[in-house]
Design a protein around this motif. Structure first.
Motif, PDB file in Angstrom:
ATOM      1  N   GLU A 139       0.829  -1.206   0.000  1.00  0.00           N
ATOM      2  CA  GLU A 139       0.000   0.000   0.000  1.00  0.00           C
ATOM      3  C   GLU A 139       0.861   1.252   0.000  1.00  0.00           C
ATOM      4  O   GLU A 139       0.546   2.241  -0.685  1.00  0.00           O
ATOM      5  N   SER A 140       1.960   1.225   0.743  1.00  0.00           N
ATOM      6  CA  SER A 140       2.878   2.363   0.732  1.00  0.00           C
ATOM      7  C   SER A 140       3.455   2.577  -0.660  1.00  0.00           C
ATOM      8  O   SER A 140       3.549   3.720  -1.137  1.00  0.00           O
ATOM      9  N   ILE A 141       3.812   1.490  -1.338  1.00  0.00           N
ATOM     10  CA  ILE A 141       4.330   1.590  -2.706  1.00  0.00           C
ATOM     11  C   ILE A 141       3.265   2.162  -3.637  1.00  0.00           C
ATOM     12  O   ILE A 141       3.566   3.029  -4.483  1.00  0.00           O
ATOM     13  N   ARG A 142       2.048   1.697  -3.504  1.00  0.00           N
ATOM     14  CA  ARG A 142       0.972   2.177  -4.381  1.00  0.00           C
ATOM     15  C   ARG A 142       0.779   3.684  -4.256  1.00  0.00           C
ATOM     16  O   ARG A 142       0.700   4.405  -5.253  1.00  0.00           O
ATOM     17  N   ARG A 143       0.747   4.171  -3.029  1.00  0.00           N
ATOM     18  CA  ARG A 143       0.537   5.607  -2.807  1.00  0.00           C
ATOM     19  C   ARG A 143       1.747   6.415  -3.261  1.00  0.00           C
ATOM     20  O   ARG A 143       1.607   7.484  -3.873  1.00  0.00           O
ATOM     21  N   ALA A 144       2.936   5.916  -2.953  1.00  0.00           N
ATOM     22  CA  ALA A 144       4.152   6.623  -3.367  1.00  0.00           C
ATOM     23  C   ALA A 144       4.253   6.696  -4.883  1.00  0.00           C
ATOM     24  O   ALA A 144       4.682   7.714  -5.441  1.00  0.00           O
ATOM     25  N   ARG A 145       3.854   5.635  -5.572  1.00  0.00           N
ATOM     26  CA  ARG A 145       3.916   5.634  -7.034  1.00  0.00           C
ATOM     27  C   ARG A 145       2.951   6.655  -7.632  1.00  0.00           C
ATOM     28  O   ARG A 145       3.282   7.339  -8.602  1.00  0.00           O
ATOM     29  N   ARG A 146       1.769   6.748  -7.070  1.00  0.00           N
ATOM     30  CA  ARG A 146       0.805   7.712  -7.606  1.00  0.00           C
ATOM     31  C   ARG A 146       1.322   9.136  -7.479  1.00  0.00           C
ATOM     32  O   ARG A 146       1.209   9.946  -8.402  1.00  0.00           O
ATOM     33  N   PHE A 147       1.925   9.444  -6.340  1.00  0.00           N
ATOM     34  CA  PHE A 147       2.448  10.790  -6.126  1.00  0.00           C
ATOM     35  C   PHE A 147       3.678  11.031  -6.996  1.00  0.00           C
ATOM     36  O   PHE A 147       3.833  12.091  -7.606  1.00  0.00           O
ATOM     37  N   ALA A 148       4.556  10.033  -7.087  1.00  0.00           N
ATOM     38  CA  ALA A 148       5.773  10.184  -7.879  1.00  0.00           C
ATOM     39  C   ALA A 148       5.455  10.319  -9.364  1.00  0.00           C
ATOM     40  O   ALA A 148       6.053  11.148 -10.068  1.00  0.00           O
ATOM     41  N   SER A 188      10.744   1.115   4.705  1.00  0.00           N
ATOM     42  CA  SER A 188      10.071   2.283   4.131  1.00  0.00           C
ATOM     43  C   SER A 188      11.047   3.140   3.342  1.00  0.00           C
ATOM     44  O   SER A 188      10.676   3.757   2.333  1.00  0.00           O
ATOM     45  N   SER A 189      12.318   3.173   3.768  1.00  0.00           N
ATOM     46  CA  SER A 189      13.309   3.964   3.035  1.00  0.00           C
ATOM     47  C   SER A 189      13.658   3.327   1.691  1.00  0.00           C
ATOM     48  O   SER A 189      14.083   4.026   0.772  1.00  0.00           O
ATOM     49  N   VAL A 190      13.504   2.015   1.581  1.00  0.00           N
ATOM     50  CA  VAL A 190      13.662   1.377   0.283  1.00  0.00           C
ATOM     51  C   VAL A 190      12.635   1.948  -0.686  1.00  0.00           C
ATOM     52  O   VAL A 190      12.942   2.334  -1.815  1.00  0.00           O
ATOM     53  N   ILE A 191      11.399   2.020  -0.227  1.00  0.00           N
ATOM     54  CA  ILE A 191      10.310   2.555  -1.065  1.00  0.00           C
ATOM     55  C   ILE A 191      10.585   4.004  -1.430  1.00  0.00           C
ATOM     56  O   ILE A 191      10.466   4.407  -2.599  1.00  0.00           O
ATOM     57  N   MET A 192      10.968   4.807  -0.445  1.00  0.00           N
ATOM     58  CA  MET A 192      11.150   6.244  -0.670  1.00  0.00           C
ATOM     59  C   MET A 192      12.278   6.533  -1.660  1.00  0.00           C
ATOM     60  O   MET A 192      12.230   7.521  -2.394  1.00  0.00           O
ATOM     61  N   ASN A 193      13.296   5.670  -1.689  1.00  0.00           N
ATOM     62  CA  ASN A 193      14.389   5.833  -2.634  1.00  0.00           C
ATOM     63  C   ASN A 193      14.048   5.286  -4.011  1.00  0.00           C
ATOM     64  O   ASN A 193      14.274   5.937  -5.034  1.00  0.00           O
ATOM     65  N   VAL A 194      13.506   4.079  -4.046  1.00  0.00           N
ATOM     66  CA  VAL A 194      13.333   3.373  -5.309  1.00  0.00           C
ATOM     67  C   VAL A 194      12.194   3.931  -6.146  1.00  0.00           C
ATOM     68  O   VAL A 194      12.341   4.113  -7.369  1.00  0.00           O
ATOM     69  N   VAL A 195      11.053   4.206  -5.526  1.00  0.00           N
ATOM     70  CA  VAL A 195       9.866   4.581  -6.306  1.00  0.00           C
ATOM     71  C   VAL A 195      10.085   5.825  -7.164  1.00  0.00           C
ATOM     72  O   VAL A 195       9.781   5.810  -8.363  1.00  0.00           O
ATOM     73  N   SER A 228       4.639  10.498  11.375  1.00  0.00           N
ATOM     74  CA  SER A 228       4.688   9.057  11.132  1.00  0.00           C
ATOM     75  C   SER A 228       3.832   8.653   9.936  1.00  0.00           C
ATOM     76  O   SER A 228       4.113   7.641   9.283  1.00  0.00           O
ATOM     77  N   LEU A 229       2.801   9.428   9.616  1.00  0.00           N
ATOM     78  CA  LEU A 229       2.041   9.197   8.385  1.00  0.00           C
ATOM     79  C   LEU A 229       2.955   9.367   7.177  1.00  0.00           C
ATOM     80  O   LEU A 229       2.976   8.539   6.259  1.00  0.00           O
ATOM     81  N   GLY A 230       3.751  10.443   7.163  1.00  0.00           N
ATOM     82  CA  GLY A 230       4.688  10.675   6.076  1.00  0.00           C
ATOM     83  C   GLY A 230       5.818   9.676   6.060  1.00  0.00           C
ATOM     84  O   GLY A 230       6.374   9.367   5.000  1.00  0.00           O
ATOM     85  N   ASP A 231       6.179   9.148   7.215  1.00  0.00           N
ATOM     86  CA  ASP A 231       7.242   8.146   7.275  1.00  0.00           C
ATOM     87  C   ASP A 231       6.867   6.877   6.533  1.00  0.00           C
ATOM     88  O   ASP A 231       7.744   6.186   6.004  1.00  0.00           O
ATOM     89  N   TYR A 232       5.579   6.576   6.484  1.00  0.00           N
ATOM     90  CA  TYR A 232       5.173   5.282   5.974  1.00  0.00           C
ATOM     91  C   TYR A 232       4.178   5.299   4.814  1.00  0.00           C
ATOM     92  O   TYR A 232       4.386   4.603   3.830  1.00  0.00           O
ATOM     93  N   CYS A 233       3.101   6.032   4.939  1.00  0.00           N
ATOM     94  CA  CYS A 233       1.988   5.731   4.045  1.00  0.00           C
ATOM     95  C   CYS A 233       1.238   6.946   3.519  1.00  0.00           C
ATOM     96  O   CYS A 233       0.137   6.792   2.990  1.00  0.00           O
ATOM     97  N   GLY A 275       2.154   8.805   1.006  1.00  0.00           N
ATOM     98  CA  GLY A 275       2.403   8.975  -0.420  1.00  0.00           C
ATOM     99  C   GLY A 275       3.518   9.967  -0.679  1.00  0.00           C
ATOM    100  O   GLY A 275       4.081  10.022  -1.771  1.00  0.00           O
ATOM    101  N   SER A 276       3.843  10.784   0.315  1.00  0.00           N
ATOM    102  CA  SER A 276       4.956  11.737   0.234  1.00  0.00           C
ATOM    103  C   SER A 276       6.259  10.989   0.469  1.00  0.00           C
ATOM    104  O   SER A 276       6.268   9.787   0.735  1.00  0.00           O
TER     105      SER A 276
END
Length: 464
Positions: free
Chosen positions: A107-116, A157-164, A390-395, A397-398
Motif C-alpha cells: 500500500e505504501s508503494i501504491r501511494r508513493a507511485r501515484r504521487f511520484a 520504508s526507506s527502500v520505497i522512498m528511494n526506489v519509487v 509518522s504518516l509521512g514516514d510510511y503511508c 504517499g509523500s
C-alpha cells in the motif's frame, strides 16, 4: 539582547526528560539571530565526523573491496568475501515476509507511485519566432545508488522512498546498499531485502555508512572474492540518495560534485508549531516519535503558550517513561538539539520555523492550513491533528527522505526530479539566426569576445 536559555529540569530532579527552554519573547531577532537561538546539535560533532569520513572515502578509493571488508568487520562485526547480496537471498526474504507487513509495504508503494508519477515535469517547446525553437527535455540519469540505513531500526520504508521516484523518473540502473547485519549472516535485514525484491531491485549490497556512499560515488574495481558468482566490481553511479546518520550525510557532502546527491539527510528532526488550541498529548507523542529514531534526533516545540509548553513537558515525562525505547527517547529529548522555543506570537513562531528550516514541520494551531501556507522553509509540512510525521514516514504517499540541519532553507526532499536532468535543445533555422545575428555581434563586442560574433557572421558570408 541575547536569547535566554535554561533547563527547568536542572532544579527539578523528579523530571524524566530535561527538555530545555529557549525564550525569544520580547526580542527583535533577525533571521540570523533566530537561527542562532533555536536548538541545534553541537557543531563539534560535524568537524569530528568529517575527518573520519574523509579517511573512509580515501580507503575505499585506494583499496576497494579490501577496505570494504575491513570496514564491515570494524563497524558491523561481519566478515565478508563480497558485499553483493545473492539473488536467492532476496527472493527468500520476500517469501518469508509477514503478510501484514507485505500488505503495508504494497500500500505504501501504491501511494508513493501515484504521487511520484504525478511529479514528472513535462517537456517544453517554445517557439520564439519563425524557425526559432527552444526546448527543455527531462532525461533520467543513467545509474543511481540508493542508501538505506540500518543501526537502531529497520527501514524498509526507506527502500520505497528511494526506489519509487527513481523508477518513476525512468532510471534503468539502480543499486541499493544497506548495512550488513551480524544477526542475519552478514546480509542486510531481511525486511530490507524483501522490500527491494518487491520493487524489482536485484542489485543490492551489504555495505553501510560512509563506505557505501564512497563505493557508489567512485565505484569499486573487480576484486578477489570467494563466492561462486562472478566477482564483479561496483560501477560508479550518477546520483546518490538516501537518509542516514551524520557520517552518511557528511559523506554525501564530500562526494557532491563527483556525483549528484538529494540532500544532506542526517539524523532526523521534528519541529512543531503549536498554539493554545493544540492537544498536549498529541504534541508530546509526535516529539517522541522522532526522538525514538536516535539519541541525536532533534525534537523542537515552538509555541506562544506557556500553558501548552508546561502541559507538553508533563506529557513527555509520562509518555517517554512508557515507550519501548525510553532511554533513547529521553537522551534525544534532553540533548542540546531538542527543546521548547517560546515566542511572542504566531508571527514570531512562523519566523522561528523558517529560521529552523525543519526536516519535518507539524502545524498544530487554529486554522492550521492557512498557517502552513505562510511557511517558507521546511522539508515537509504536516497540517493539523491528523497528519502526523509518522504518516509521512510510511503511508502518506509523500517522501520521507528530507533535508535536515537547516538545509531545507535551500534544498528539497527526494522526488522524481532528483533523478532527472533538464536538457535544453536549441533549433534555429538560417532565417531565425539572421534575425538575431546583429544582437549577437553587438553583445560579443561588448564582452570583448569578437569570435563569438564571427561564428555567426561566418554563416552568412559569401559562398556559405
Amino acid at each position: 539582547m541575547t536569547p535566554t536559555a535554561d533547563s527547568p529540569a536542572s532544579t527539578d530532579t523528579d523530571r524524566i526528560v530535561t527538555f530545555r527552554t529557549v525564550d525569544v519573547r520580547g526580542q527583535r531577532l533577525s533571521l540570523a539571530g533566530l537561527r542562532a537561538a533555536v536548538p541545534r546539535a553541537q557543531h563539534g560533532t560535524v568537524a569530528d565526523a568529517e575527518q573520519k569520513v574523509q579517511d573512509i572515502i580515501s580507503a575505499v578509493r585506494s583499496r576497494g573491496f579490501e577496505a570494504l571488508r575491513e570496514l564491515a568487520l570494524t563497524f558491523d562485526g561481519v566478515e565478508q568475501s563480497h558485499p553483493r547480496v545473492p539473488a536467492e537471498a532476496l527472493t527468500a526474504a520476500l517469501a518469508g515476509l509477514e503478510p501484514a507487513v507485505r500488505a503495508a509495504l504494497e500500500e505504501s508503494i501504491r501511494r508513493a507511485r501515484r504521487f511520484a508519477d504525478a511529479q514528472r515535469p513535462a517537456d517544453t517547446d517554445v517557439e520564439l519566432g519563425e524557425g526559432a525553437v527552444v526546448s527543455q527535455n527531462w532525461v533520467p540519469v543513467a545509474r543511481v545508488g540508493l542508501y538505506v540505513p540500518g543501526g537502531l531500526a529497520v527501514y524498509p520504508s526507506s527502500v520505497i522512498m528511494n526506489v519509487v521516484p527513481a523508477l518513476a523518473a525512468g532510471v534503468e540502473s539502480i543499486a541499493l546498499a544497506s548495512p550488513p547485519q551480524k544477526d542475519f549472516g552478514g546480509l542486510p535485514h531481511p525486511t530490507i531485502l524483501a522490500a527491494a525484491c518487491l520493487l524489482g531491485i536485484d542489485e543490492v549490497y551489504a555495505i553501510g555508512g560512509a563506505q557505501a556512499i564512497a563505493a557508489f560515488a567512485y565505484g569499486i574495481p573487480a576484486g578477489t572474492g570467494t563466492r561462486n558468482e562472478p566477482d564483479a566490481g561496483i560501477d560508479a553511479v550518477d546520483v546518490v540518495t538516501g537518509p542516514g546518520n551524520i557520517f552518511v550525510a557528511t559523506a554525501k557532502r564530500l562526494v557532491k560534485g563527483v556525483v549528484g546527491i538529494d540532500s544532506e539527510a542526517g539524523t532526523t528532526e521534528i519541529a512543531i508549531l503549536a498554539d493554545a488550541t493544540a492537544r498536549p498529548a498529541l504534541v508530546a507523542a509526535d516529539l517522541i516519535s522522532q526522538a525514538e529514531h536516535d539519541p541525536q534526533a532533534a525534537s523542537v516545540l515552538i509555541t506562544d503558550s506557556d500553558e501548552l509548553a508546561a502541559a507538553v513537558r508533563h506529557e513527555l515525562d509520562i509518555q517517554a517513561a512508557a515507550t519501548k525505547h525510553s532511554a533513547r527517547v529521553r537522551q534525544a529529548l534532553s540533548g542540546p538539539q531538542s527543546g521548547v522555543v517560546l515566542v511572542e506570537d504566531l508571527a514570531q513562531g512562523i519566523a522561528a520555523c523558517d529560521a529552523y528550516a525543519a526536516e519535518h514541520l507539524e502545524i498544530m494551531t487554529a486554522d492550521a492550513a492557512a498557517v502552513a501556507g505562510r511557511i517558507r522553509n521546511a522539508g515537509a509540512i504536516f497540517v493539523g491533528d491528523y497528519s502526523p510525521v509518522s504518516l509521512g514516514d510510511y503511508c502518506a504517499g509523500s517522501n520521507h527522505v528530507l533535508p535536515t540541519s537547516g538545509t531545507a532553507a535551500f534544498s528539497s526532499g527526494l522526488n522524481v526530479t532528483t533523478f532527472l536532468r533538464a536538457i535544453q535543445v536549441i533549433n534555429y533555422s538560417k532565417g531565425a539566426l539572421a534575425e538575431v545575428s546583429g544582437h549577437i555581434v553587438s553583445l560579443s563586442g561588448a564582452e570583448d569576445l569578437p569570435a563569438h560574433g564571427e561564428a555567426v557572421t561566418a554563416r552568412f558570408a559569401a559562398g556559405s
